[in-house]
Write an enzyme that holds these catalytic residues in place. Sequence first.
Site, mmCIF file in Angstrom:
data_model
loop_
_atom_site.group_PDB
_atom_site.id
_atom_site.type_symbol
_atom_site.label_atom_id
_atom_site.label_comp_id
_atom_site.label_asym_id
_atom_site.label_seq_id
_atom_site.Cartn_x
_atom_site.Cartn_y
_atom_site.Cartn_z
ATOM 1 N N PRO A 246 0.784 -1.244 0.000
ATOM 2 C CA PRO A 246 0.000 0.000 0.000
ATOM 3 C C PRO A 246 0.812 1.289 0.000
ATOM 4 O O PRO A 246 0.766 2.074 0.942
ATOM 5 C CB PRO A 246 -0.838 -0.141 1.279
ATOM 6 C CG PRO A 246 0.052 -0.921 2.202
ATOM 7 C CD PRO A 246 0.773 -1.911 1.322
ATOM 8 N N CYS A 247 1.524 1.527 -1.095
ATOM 9 C CA CYS A 247 2.271 2.788 -1.191
ATOM 10 C C CYS A 247 1.327 3.982 -1.262
ATOM 11 O O CYS A 247 1.744 5.125 -1.045
ATOM 12 C CB CYS A 247 3.225 2.759 -2.380
ATOM 13 S SG CYS A 247 2.461 2.438 -3.972
ATOM 14 N N HIS A 248 0.036 3.726 -1.555
ATOM 15 C CA HIS A 248 -0.945 4.821 -1.589
ATOM 16 C C HIS A 248 -1.192 5.402 -0.199
ATOM 17 O O HIS A 248 -1.776 6.482 -0.080
ATOM 18 C CB HIS A 248 -2.268 4.325 -2.181
ATOM 19 C CG HIS A 248 -2.847 3.142 -1.472
ATOM 20 N ND1 HIS A 248 -2.529 1.849 -1.806
ATOM 21 C CD2 HIS A 248 -3.720 3.054 -0.436
ATOM 22 C CE1 HIS A 248 -3.182 1.007 -1.019
ATOM 23 N NE2 HIS A 248 -3.912 1.719 -0.173
#
Length: 282
Positions: A246-248
């Site tokens: 989850p780089c978001h």
Amino acid sequence: MFTQDEIDYQRIAKAIEFIQSNFKLQPNLDEVAGKVNLSPAHFQRIFTDWAGTSPKRFLQFISLEHAKSLLKEEKATLFDAALETGLSSTSRLHDLFVKIEGMSPAEYKNGGKNLHINYSFSESPFGKIITASTEKGICYMAFEEDKENALRDLHNKFPNASFFEKHDELQQNALSIFTKDWSKLNTIKLHLKGTDFQLKVWESLLTIPMGKLSTYGNLADKIGNPKASRAVGTAIGSNPVAFLIPCHRVIQSSGKIGGYMWGSDRKQMIIGWESSKVYLED
């Protein structure tokens, strides 16, 4: 010729962009619906289908103050606390089911030679997505509307691998993350090509709970290298697996959402969608 899903996605993306640019003005339902040429009732329905929450609630989720509040709440023990709760609801952290295995040095250096990679194209709540897997796990996942571009980017990641268009069980299990109760999913296994530092950063992203956000500086602290914020940012920008890693959930320390490999509008949509899922379970 666009399908109805593609048309709806483009409209919602346009609506997200409008909300992002005008959230300080708190635009109402009629104003946002007018920007995408839909009636308020129709817009409310398709927006809720795509984002998992109402336009009004989504506006609240992506406001700057909300982002700041999420950052203030982030604590080093949040992940451990989540584990201790039993995570029995559908808002349990999907990250618990994601396990990373790095490719061997030989696989890393030779561009995937002798690797057999299956790939397939699917729809997700956030647009079209390509998913690729080796016999050990998911090696690539990316949001991309154009199949040729998606396949080219995959080939660039593994220039010497053999590719087969095939939707396998590993991919099916990974894609179920968008639609099923996460408590009933099998472990999602990733087989990733990266340096030791990149793998460490990607693993640290899995400790950010769903519905929460972190910063590059916080992640640098977590991996024991507080002066490496810039290097952490580079590693995050090289993330080969959208959504599952989850780089978001990483934003600027000021509270601004910042960039995203697959588009800032999509990042806004994912953050709002995840926040709404957690909110509805609380």
